[in-house]
Design a protein around this motif. Structure first.
Motif, PDB file in Angstrom:
ATOM      1  N   GLU A 184       0.833  -1.202   0.000  1.00  0.00           N
ATOM      2  CA  GLU A 184       0.000   0.000   0.000  1.00  0.00           C
ATOM      3  C   GLU A 184       0.871   1.256   0.000  1.00  0.00           C
ATOM      4  O   GLU A 184       0.562   2.243  -0.690  1.00  0.00           O
ATOM      5  CB  GLU A 184      -0.911  -0.012   1.222  1.00  0.00           C
ATOM      6  N   LEU A 185       1.929   1.210   0.747  1.00  0.00           N
ATOM      7  CA  LEU A 185       2.858   2.334   0.809  1.00  0.00           C
ATOM      8  C   LEU A 185       3.491   2.589  -0.553  1.00  0.00           C
ATOM      9  O   LEU A 185       3.557   3.730  -1.027  1.00  0.00           O
ATOM     10  CB  LEU A 185       3.930   2.041   1.865  1.00  0.00           C
ATOM     11  N   GLU A 186       3.942   1.535  -1.203  1.00  0.00           N
ATOM     12  CA  GLU A 186       4.581   1.653  -2.510  1.00  0.00           C
ATOM     13  C   GLU A 186       3.587   2.152  -3.560  1.00  0.00           C
ATOM     14  O   GLU A 186       3.942   2.978  -4.422  1.00  0.00           O
ATOM     15  CB  GLU A 186       5.173   0.309  -2.928  1.00  0.00           C
ATOM     16  N   LYS A 187       2.355   1.702  -3.483  1.00  0.00           N
ATOM     17  CA  LYS A 187       1.337   2.134  -4.448  1.00  0.00           C
ATOM     18  C   LYS A 187       1.096   3.632  -4.326  1.00  0.00           C
ATOM     19  O   LYS A 187       0.938   4.345  -5.334  1.00  0.00           O
ATOM     20  CB  LYS A 187       0.051   1.354  -4.213  1.00  0.00           C
ATOM     21  N   CYS A 188       1.044   4.132  -3.085  1.00  0.00           N
ATOM     22  CA  CYS A 188       0.863   5.570  -2.885  1.00  0.00           C
ATOM     23  C   CYS A 188       2.034   6.363  -3.462  1.00  0.00           C
ATOM     24  O   CYS A 188       1.837   7.430  -4.065  1.00  0.00           O
ATOM     25  CB  CYS A 188       0.714   5.877  -1.396  1.00  0.00           C
ATOM     26  N   MET A 189       3.252   5.855  -3.293  1.00  0.00           N
ATOM     27  CA  MET A 189       4.422   6.539  -3.836  1.00  0.00           C
ATOM     28  C   MET A 189       4.391   6.536  -5.358  1.00  0.00           C
ATOM     29  O   MET A 189       4.719   7.544  -6.003  1.00  0.00           O
ATOM     30  CB  MET A 189       5.700   5.873  -3.323  1.00  0.00           C
ATOM     31  N   GLU A 190       4.005   5.420  -5.957  1.00  0.00           N
ATOM     32  CA  GLU A 190       3.986   5.308  -7.414  1.00  0.00           C
ATOM     33  C   GLU A 190       2.984   6.263  -8.048  1.00  0.00           C
ATOM     34  O   GLU A 190       3.250   6.864  -9.093  1.00  0.00           O
ATOM     35  CB  GLU A 190       3.655   3.870  -7.825  1.00  0.00           C
ATOM     36  N   HIS A 191       1.826   6.410  -7.421  1.00  0.00           N
ATOM     37  CA  HIS A 191       0.745   7.193  -8.014  1.00  0.00           C
ATOM     38  C   HIS A 191       0.653   8.608  -7.447  1.00  0.00           C
ATOM     39  O   HIS A 191      -0.278   9.346  -7.783  1.00  0.00           O
ATOM     40  CB  HIS A 191      -0.588   6.475  -7.817  1.00  0.00           C
ATOM     41  N   GLY A 192       1.608   8.972  -6.601  1.00  0.00           N
ATOM     42  CA  GLY A 192       1.614  10.323  -6.056  1.00  0.00           C
ATOM     43  C   GLY A 192       0.488  10.609  -5.097  1.00  0.00           C
ATOM     44  O   GLY A 192       0.105  11.770  -4.904  1.00  0.00           O
ATOM     45  N   GLY A 193      -0.051   9.573  -4.476  1.00  0.00           N
ATOM     46  CA  GLY A 193      -1.137   9.758  -3.526  1.00  0.00           C
ATOM     47  C   GLY A 193      -0.620  10.121  -2.139  1.00  0.00           C
ATOM     48  O   GLY A 193       0.591  10.196  -1.902  1.00  0.00           O
ATOM     49  N   ALA A 194      -1.550  10.354  -1.238  1.00  0.00           N
ATOM     50  CA  ALA A 194      -1.174  10.654   0.139  1.00  0.00           C
ATOM     51  C   ALA A 194      -0.534   9.424   0.775  1.00  0.00           C
ATOM     52  O   ALA A 194      -1.113   8.335   0.771  1.00  0.00           O
ATOM     53  CB  ALA A 194      -2.399  11.092   0.930  1.00  0.00           C
ATOM     54  N   VAL A 195       0.657   9.597   1.304  1.00  0.00           N
ATOM     55  CA  VAL A 195       1.397   8.476   1.898  1.00  0.00           C
ATOM     56  C   VAL A 195       0.977   8.304   3.352  1.00  0.00           C
ATOM     57  O   VAL A 195       1.032   9.262   4.138  1.00  0.00           O
ATOM     58  CB  VAL A 195       2.914   8.731   1.816  1.00  0.00           C
TER      59      VAL A 195
END
Length: 544
Positions: A184-195
């Motif tokens: 979940e953390l990596e997905k947020c980083m990839e898509h520029g979402g709130a970490v």
């Protein structure tokens, strides 16, 4: 105490007669060989200390970025001999000195993920170096369970202690996260979402972070969790002892790497070099619902306060010092080098005659080959000023088969019991002045408000009048109410102000606190203490 004041004044007059000092710089190098309390790191005599290139800043949820809050400069050093030295302080002034860095935090018993074994913690710092080379940190793990506490003792400057205090707890917390949460953390980083935040930090208002290196630190933390994601064994995350050990080793490897690879600007490169060439010890505790795990590298210390059935207090060490007082540690290091070096690896109670702690972060002078050191320093761009980085062309004597130093922590664990009431974490400046038992007794009696006095023994009944007077002074001191609500401050006050008979001496405390900056380190070290109060009810057996 009067004799100590005379020695300090005589030293000041002697130094004033020998050299002329200005408010901004010294025409003579600082002579470390004159120190009564020897520094942990013995640099060559002509080292110039300059910290002005480091810009502090506050932190966000990563603990890595923020707004600038101040800076240090060489102008704060070596200025005492043109000032009038006044050792007389009022009690209000003494309290102001001692309490300026206090921190006290209450912790919720239930944080949404489970019961917490920590009720509250109290912390404080008192500097001897300028700037202070100690650091402290505390945080709650938001993506796993438990709380993390750490104390860090820098040497050769504060750069390494600063970087490690910002980063180490994040590495440990990431290592304990499950693969699902890492994804979940990596997905947020990839898509520029709130970490999602990894840690809830408990910061003192004076704490600051390396603003210029925030992106670099996040990038390398991300590489770490990507490698964990690639591991088939990670699953539900590492256990606390494995996470602590891995985080120490991985962060030290990243510190070494960052000093070797090209970086995007000179300021970032300068910081990476400073961090790698200075050093620090670290003592970190992870406290879960029913256990404490302590990872220690160096000579900071963790001690558990235990309430015995008779109401007395006992100390249970949860770490071992890594210095020459630990013979097993000395033998461990000697065994890693040829027999021909047995008499040179540790000399004058120091590693290669230079470094007091025998494990630690950074200190690449004791880890890299000479060829690598020379190559890195030679490759620095013209925009990086080696003098301003506090670097020097110096090789420890008998530097034949590196590495001589490593960061691998010694990890211990302890299952919490109802009688375990608090944990003390302290840098060696505290333990230089107080033994384990004395520190635990001070905190325990501060906590309970009860001061136990042993019955007068048969031998004490035979005392002469003068000896009986000393005994009464000691007993009176133990029965005196505490002057501080913060237990860490209480420890520091007693560490520096205890007189000949165990009494608190206002004169001694005032003298220790008013020593000029260029003399303070001769008589004491930076002191950091954190007292963590435990929820003993969680350790009680359940009854139907």
């Amino acid at each position: 105490m009067l004799e100590m004041s005379r020695r300090v004044c005589a030293s000041l007059l002697h130094r004033a007669a020998r050299c002329t000092l200005t408010l901004s710089h010294s025409t003579s190098p600082l002579q470390y060989s004159h120190f009564v309390g020897a520094p942990r790191y013995r640099p060559p005599p002509a080292v110039r200390w300059n910290y002005s290139s480091w810009g502090p800043c506050r932190s966000d949820q990563w603990g890595l970025t923020g707004e600038e809050s101040g800076s240090w400069s060489q102008s704060k050093r070596l200025r005492s001999t043109r000032q009038d030295v006044d050792f007389m302080l009022s009690s209000v002034q003494i309290n102001g000195f001692l309490r300026s860095n206090e921190q006290s935090v209450s912790v919720s018993e239930f944080d949404g993920r489970g019961l917490c074994a920590v009720r509250k913690f109290e912390s404080n710092q008192l500097a001897a170096n300028t700037p202070n080379e100690d650091r402290r940190t505390a945080a709650t793990c938001l993506q796993s369970k438990g709380m993390l506490f750490g104390v860090f003792d820098g040497h050769g400057g504060w750069a390494c202690a600063q970087a490690v205090s910002e980063r180490l707890l994040l590495y440990a917390a990431v290592a304990m996260m499950s693969k699902q949460r890492l994804e979940e953390l990596e997905k947020c980083m990839e898509h520029g979402g709130a970490v999602p935040p990894i840690l809830q930090w408990y910061k003192h208002h004076a704490d600051f972070n390396y603003r210029e290196c925030a992106s670099l630190y996040i990038d390398h933390l991300r590489v770490f969790w990507q490698e964990l994601l690639d591991s088939e064994e990670h699953g539900e995350g590492m256990s606390p002892p494995d996470a602590l050990e891995w985080s120490f080793k991985r962060l030290d490897a990243d510190i070494s790497l960052e000093a070797q690879v090209p970086l995007c600007n000179d300021l970032m490169k300068s910081t990476a070099i400073q961090v790698a060439f200075s050093g620090c010890t670290a003592c970190v505790a992870h406290i879960s619902t029913d256990r404490i795990h302590v990872a220690n590298s160096g000579d900071s210390r963790a001690v558990l306060g235990v309430l015995e059935e008779d109401g007395s207090w006992s100390a249970l060490p949860l770490s071992l010092d890594h210095n020459t007082q630990n013979q097993a540690e000395v033998e461990r290091i000697k065994a890693q080098h040829p027999p021909s070096e047995r008499n040179t690896v540790v000399t004058d109670d120091r590693l290669l005659g230079v470094l007091m702690p025998l494990r630690g972060f950074g200190d690449v002078r004791f880890k890299w080959s000479l060829e690598l050191q020379q190559s890195i320093l030679a490759s620095l761009e013209s925009g990086v000023d080696l003098d301003s980085l506090n670097l020097y062309q110096y090789t420890p004597p008998n530097y034949l088969t590196p590495p001589y130093l490593d960061v691998a922590p010694e990890v211990t664990h302890h299952k919490l019991r109802p009688q375990d009431r608090f944990l003390i974490l302290g840098t060696d400046g505290l333990w230089d002045e107080l033994g384990n038992e004395e520190a635990v007794r001070l905190v325990g009696e501060h906590l309970s408000g009860i001061h136990l006095q042993a019955p007068v023994s048969p031998s004490e009944r035979q005392m002469k009048l003068g000896q009986m007077h000393k005994l009464l002074l000691k007993r009176q001191t133990r029965a005196s109410p505490s002057l501080d609500t913060n237990a860490a401050t209480h420890l520091i006050r007693h560490a520096l102000g205890t007189g000949e008979y165990g009494e608190l001496s206002q004169e001694r405390l005032a003298t220790m606190l008013t020593l000029p900056e260029d003399l303070a380190r001769m008589y004491r070290d930076d002191i950091t203490a954190t007292v963590v109060y435990l929820n003993s009810d969680l350790a009680r057996p359940l009854h139907s």
